[in-house]
Design an enzyme around this catalytic site. Structure first.
Site, PDB file in Angstrom:
ATOM      1  N   GLU B  60      61.971  56.435  87.831  1.00 55.76           N
ATOM      2  CA  GLU B  60      62.596  55.225  88.415  1.00 55.76           C
ATOM      3  C   GLU B  60      62.286  53.966  87.613  1.00 55.76           C
ATOM      4  O   GLU B  60      63.159  53.145  87.358  1.00 55.76           O
ATOM      5  CB  GLU B  60      62.149  55.034  89.873  1.00 55.76           C
ATOM      6  CG  GLU B  60      62.891  55.904  90.881  1.00 55.76           C
ATOM      7  CD  GLU B  60      62.402  57.337  90.908  1.00 55.76           C
ATOM      8  OE1 GLU B  60      61.387  57.644  90.237  1.00 55.76           O
ATOM      9  OE2 GLU B  60      63.017  58.169  91.601  1.00 55.76           O
ATOM     10  N   HIS B 129      61.259  59.339 103.691  1.00 53.80           N
ATOM     11  CA  HIS B 129      62.674  59.540 103.368  1.00 53.80           C
ATOM     12  C   HIS B 129      63.605  59.019 104.465  1.00 53.80           C
ATOM     13  O   HIS B 129      64.718  59.500 104.613  1.00 53.80           O
ATOM     14  CB  HIS B 129      62.982  61.026 103.130  1.00 53.80           C
ATOM     15  CG  HIS B 129      62.324  61.606 101.927  1.00 53.80           C
ATOM     16  ND1 HIS B 129      60.992  61.932 101.893  1.00 53.80           N
ATOM     17  CD2 HIS B 129      62.804  61.909 100.689  1.00 53.80           C
ATOM     18  CE1 HIS B 129      60.684  62.423 100.702  1.00 53.80           C
ATOM     19  NE2 HIS B 129      61.760  62.413  99.949  1.00 53.80           N
TER      20      HIS B 129
END
Lengths: 351, 332
Positions: B60, B129
């Protein structure tokens, strides 16, 4: 004795005959070498002048006072890395630098007047006073930097990606210290750049210390280059106090990148003569060590070589003088420039 | 055409802009075969190939940093952050560079980057999540924050983002994607085939009412609308305002609604403290103080992570039952 210690990990100084051969094989002319001498002198004069000015109004030491506020990271001693790399670059190439950015900016061709004015926080500065010493941007020569350690690698890779995507033969260079190369972005970027054969050159300036932390207690091996090699990236370990050595390796790396061959890594062993930041007590290193490295001063070293090659001392002095004049003029410009209108602080978050 | 969910709409918007312009490149994890997992890039790989739709290593920090570098020399990267929960791995490049380089450079380096990320819970994916986290982005100067609630808005706002010279983050709620492996809480929408853009900073009144205003974004808009429908039969008239973008925020439309109803409930799936609800409440009280008949109220995820077990998850994410109870309490 001191010289012997250094020569254990840097290359021996060439004889006149070998020097001529070296310059010839590098494809360099005396004029080019003189230009490098000037560029390195310009950087040194700039850094020393900023260093002196920085302490004005800072007794007792207080970062918020005086004409130059905030932190200050100067690069004296590391000029050969910036100039050896920069001499191979074009205006269209991208350079992404670090929290210690002045030498890279100057070697990329940034106007020293605008650079000085930005460091003074003036409206005539590169960024109108919004960035300051650690956040320099110059779209004109495609230069940027970041105060966040390890941030340069992926940004340069992104620019390299864009060049490749558009079929342009420009290259992107990321500068970083040996401390920054411990950051995850280093390995992540090496992998991506090798995978996608990006026209990227990663330059690790190994000045032995990550802030106050010696390389010996922060790095499991003496060097970083083998990490790049493990990802099939050609890597050069060079004498960062020798502008010709840096130039030669960069030339190969740039040729490879421009011709679509992919990335390279250059690890330059160098040294900063001043502290990590101005005001640094430097408890982490011996005075003797600094003096030892000063014997390898890259500007003196190139000057001696030029003399050996038959260049008169006066020509060198003239270059040095020209550099000093340019720096004096830049600082005068910066000091005399107006501060930005306070209301401009509220503009420019969005385009 | 009829469209179920925001994913297809976002992907269509990107595809139409990519056909028109070569400067758009899509990158991120699993953006080819899997369409960025939540469908936001579905079909782009087949149309544009690997040159323009780039699967990245799981990095990322690096692909966000690459987006900064790409934007600095004139590309417009579209970056997929698979789950917003992963921003921790890439946030330095986002908040210290992407969001600041235009400002820091004195306007020299615009950052045309569109980040698309999946948000939200309600299907048992637990603490790491299920978050929405748009409050974090909205807090940092330099990001535009888009939270579409339906396919029509999603396409128009995506195209708008791709024409914006600034970093825009689009937060697509997983329960609005319309994908077969997830519950779906939206409607079927009519979405024009041709490209169109919707302005940022334009909230929309989804259901008109006179007793109370509910302000929200994303999936909560649908929950609020269903509650409003139910309460209407009992004579409680609820107006639902979909803010659509948090940065910029349309204070005008919302305060007009609150001046009419005199009551405001802000429903949000983000954490409670120092977030969207507090910000919207502050702005509206300063514009509609005299017209308020009751203190502004909020319904959010209390300050706890999103737990796994179904009854626990239901307890913390605002539900229709909770919205209904809160409204009844406020109009009593």
């Amino acid at each position: 004795m001191k010289r012997i210690v250094i020569h254990m990990f840097l290359k021996p100084e060439p004889t006149v005959k070998d020097l001529k051969g070296l310059v010839e094989s590098a494809g360099l002319t005396l004029d080019q070498l003189l230009e490098m001498y000037y560029e390195m002198s310009l950087i040194r004069e700039f850094e020393e002048a900023i260093g002196a000015k920085y302490y004005e109004g800072k007794n007792p030491f207080n970062m918020a006072s005086g004409p130059i506020r905030g932190e200050m990271h100067l690069s004296s001693g590391q000029e050969a890395v910036a100039v050896g790399v920069g001499s191979n670059l074009r205006k269209e190439d991208v350079v992404v630098s670090t929290h210690r950015p002045h030498h890279h900016a100057i070697a990329k061709g940034t106007d020293v007047r605008k650079l000085a004015a930005e460091i003074f926080g003036k409206s005539t500065g590169l960024c109108g006073g919004k960035g300051g010493h650690m956040h320099l941007f110059d779209k004109e020569v495609r230069f940027s930097c970041s105060g966040i350690v390890g941030a340069s690698f992926p940004q340069a890779a992104g620019a390299a990606f864009a060049f490749k995507y558009r079929g342009e033969d420009n290259v992107a260079v990321a500068f970083a210290g040996e401390g920054a190369a411990n950051h995850g972005t280093f390995y992540e970027t090496l992998n991506a750049a090798s995978l996608w054969e990006l026209p990227l050159i990663l330059v690790v300036e190994d000045n032995m210390y990550a802030d106050s932390t010696p390389k010996s207690i922060a790095l499991a091996t003496p060097h970083h280059f083998q990490r790049a090699m493990s990802l099939n990236i050609p890597s050069y370990l060079v004498d960062g106090m020798d502008v010709i050595d840096v130039y030669l390796a960069t030339r190969k790396a740039v040729q490879r990148a421009r011709s679509g061959g992919g990335p390279s890594l250059i690890e330059a062993v160098t040294y900063r003569f001043r502290g990590h930041f101005e005001g640094d007590g430097q408890e982490y290193r011996e005075r003797d060590e600094v003096e030892m490295w000063r014997l390898m001063d890259p500007i003196t070293r190139l000057g001696n070589r030029l003399t050996k090659l038959g260049v008169e001392k006066e020509r060198l002095e003239e270059r040095r003088k020209k550099a000093k004049e340019k720096v004096d003029e830049a600082l005068k410009f910066a000091e005399e420039s107006p501060y930005p209108e306070p209301s401009t602080a509220l503009t420019g978050v969005f385009r | 055409m009829k469209m179920k969910g925001i994913s297809q709409a976002i992907a269509q918007g990107i595809a139409q802009e990519m056909e028109r312009r070569n400067d758009i490149v899509v990158l991120g994890e699993d953006v080819t075969y899997w369409g960025a997992v939540f469908g936001f890039t579905m079909g782009l790989f087949d149309k544009f190939g690997r040159k323009r739709v780039v699967d990245t290593p799981i990095t990322e920090q690096t692909f966000m940093g690459m987006a900064v570098g790409m934007a600095s020399v004139g590309l417009h990267p579209v970056v997929s952050l698979m789950f917003v929960d992963f921003l921790g791995a890439g946030f330095d490049q986002m908040y210290n560079h992407m969001a600041k380089n235009h400002y820091m450079s004195g306007g020299q380096f615009p950052m045309p980057v569109t980040v698309i990320t999946a948000v939200g819970g309600g299907y048992g994916d637990a603490e790491q999540h299920s978050q929405v986290l748009y409050g974090l982005f909205a807090h940092v100067p330099g990001f535009k924050v888009v939270v579409p609630s339906n396919a029509y808005d999603a396409k128009g706002l995506t195209i708008r983002a791709l024409r914006d010279p600034n970093p825009v983050v689009i937060f697509g709620h997983k329960l609005l994607t319309g994908l077969p492996f997830l519950p779906y809480e939206g409607e079927e929408d009519e979405v024009p085939e041709e490209p169109y853009e919707l302005e940022f900073g334009r909230a929309i009144v989804k259901t008109e009412g006179s007793d109370l205003t509910v302000a929200s974004v994303g999936v909560m808009v649908h929950r609020a609308m269903r509650v409003a429908e139910k309460l209407r039969k009992e004579g409680i008239s609820v107006e639902v305002v979909d803010l659509r973008t948090l940065v910029p925020l349309d204070e005008e439309t919302l305060s007009r609604s609150v001046k009419k109803t005199g009551r405001l409930l802000i429903v949000d799936e983000d954490y409670m403290s120092y977030g969207m609800t507090g910000e919207v409440a502050f702005r509206i009280q300063s514009r509609a103080f005299r017209e308020l008949k009751a203190p502004i109220q909020r319904l959010t995820v209390p300050d706890v992570p999103i737990p796994f077990s179904e009854p626990l998850e239901r307890e913390v994410i605002p539900s229709e039952a909770k919205i209904e109870a809160k409204i009844r309490e406020m109009v009593r």
